[in-house]
Design an enzyme around this catalytic site. Structure first.
Site, PDB file in Angstrom:
ATOM      1  N   HIS A   1       0.601  -1.213   0.126  1.00  0.00           N
ATOM      2  CA  HIS A   1       0.087   0.006   0.077  1.00  0.00           C
ATOM      3  C   HIS A   1       0.946   1.263   0.099  1.00  0.00           C
ATOM      4  CE1 HIS A   1      -4.122   0.473  -0.029  1.00  0.00           C
ATOM      5  NE2 HIS A   1      -4.645   0.804   1.041  1.00  0.00           N
TER       6      HIS A   1
ATOM      7  N   ASN B   1      -9.366   3.138  -1.846  1.00  0.00           N
ATOM      8  CA  ASN B   1      -9.887   4.170  -1.119  1.00  0.00           C
ATOM      9  C   ASN B   1      -9.299   5.547  -0.896  1.00  0.00           C
ATOM     10  OD1 ASN B   1     -12.225   2.505  -0.058  1.00  0.00           O
ATOM     11  ND2 ASN B   1     -10.855   1.375   1.689  1.00  0.00           N
TER      12      ASN B   1
END
Length: 191
Positions: free
Chosen positions: A19, A113
């Site tokens: 991430h 997101n």
């Protein structure tokens, strides 16, 4: 002036995770173009310098991934910049194999997101993106656990050239050569 924002999470425990690939690309850009990432403002760590001859603000939002838009919207507003014309976002993509990158001129959040937050806070989905492949999550894995996990040694060997490709693509893009970046890197195959 351009803003190139690499997405990730701020704590040490997230360093070198899938991430946080956006942060790694920012570090590589800062190193290549000798930009000191020492400014702490707008809920981010920033550095200003010249990327491929163009004044650029490199940004690592410190809001955690899911609130990346808080920082980026504040920066665009402060500098009076247009997201569609002056923003490039670099982030991880589980739909791409490790080692591949994909450049897009605009698009949806695609389930990411961080991108969803940027679209919501800036009111635009028309900003450029550099997606860096981190591979699909294995069956039975929790998605959050997967993207917050570390690369295997083999994956890391594929990721390093992808980071270099993302740095090169960013150089093209700040000079208005997004099509060139797409043509060169979207089709590129890794062995």
């Amino acid at each position: 002036m351009y803003v190139i924002a690499g997405l990730g999470n701020p704590e040490r425990k997230y360093e070198n995770t899938r991430h946080n690939i956006g942060f790694e690309v920012m570090d590589a850009l800062a190193e290549k173009y000798n930009i000191n990432m020492n400014i702490r403002k707008h809920k981010a760590i920033c550095g200003t310098g010249m990327v491929a001859g163009v004044k650029t603000l490199l940004v690592k939002p410190q809001t955690y991934m899911n609130l990346s838009g808080d920082s980026i919207a504040q920066i665009l507003q402060f500098y009076k910049l247009d997201a569609q014309e002056q923003l490039i976002v670099v982030f991880d993509d589980i739909s791409l194999e490790p080692g591949k990158i994909r450049i897009r001129k605009k698009g949806s959040a695609g389930g990411h997101n961080g991108i969803k937050s940027i679209i919501e806070r800036t009111g635009s989905s028309g900003f450029s993106r550099i997606k860096v492949g981190v591979g699909a999550k294995p069956e039975g894995f929790d998605l959050a656990d997967y993207v917050l996990g570390h690369f295997s040694k083999n994956e890391r060997n594929l990721i390093e050239p992808a980071i270099a490709d993302a740095v090169c693509a960013a150089g093209y893009m700040v000079n208005g050569e997004t099509e060139r970046a797409m043509n060169e890197f979207n089709a590129k195959k890794r062995e």
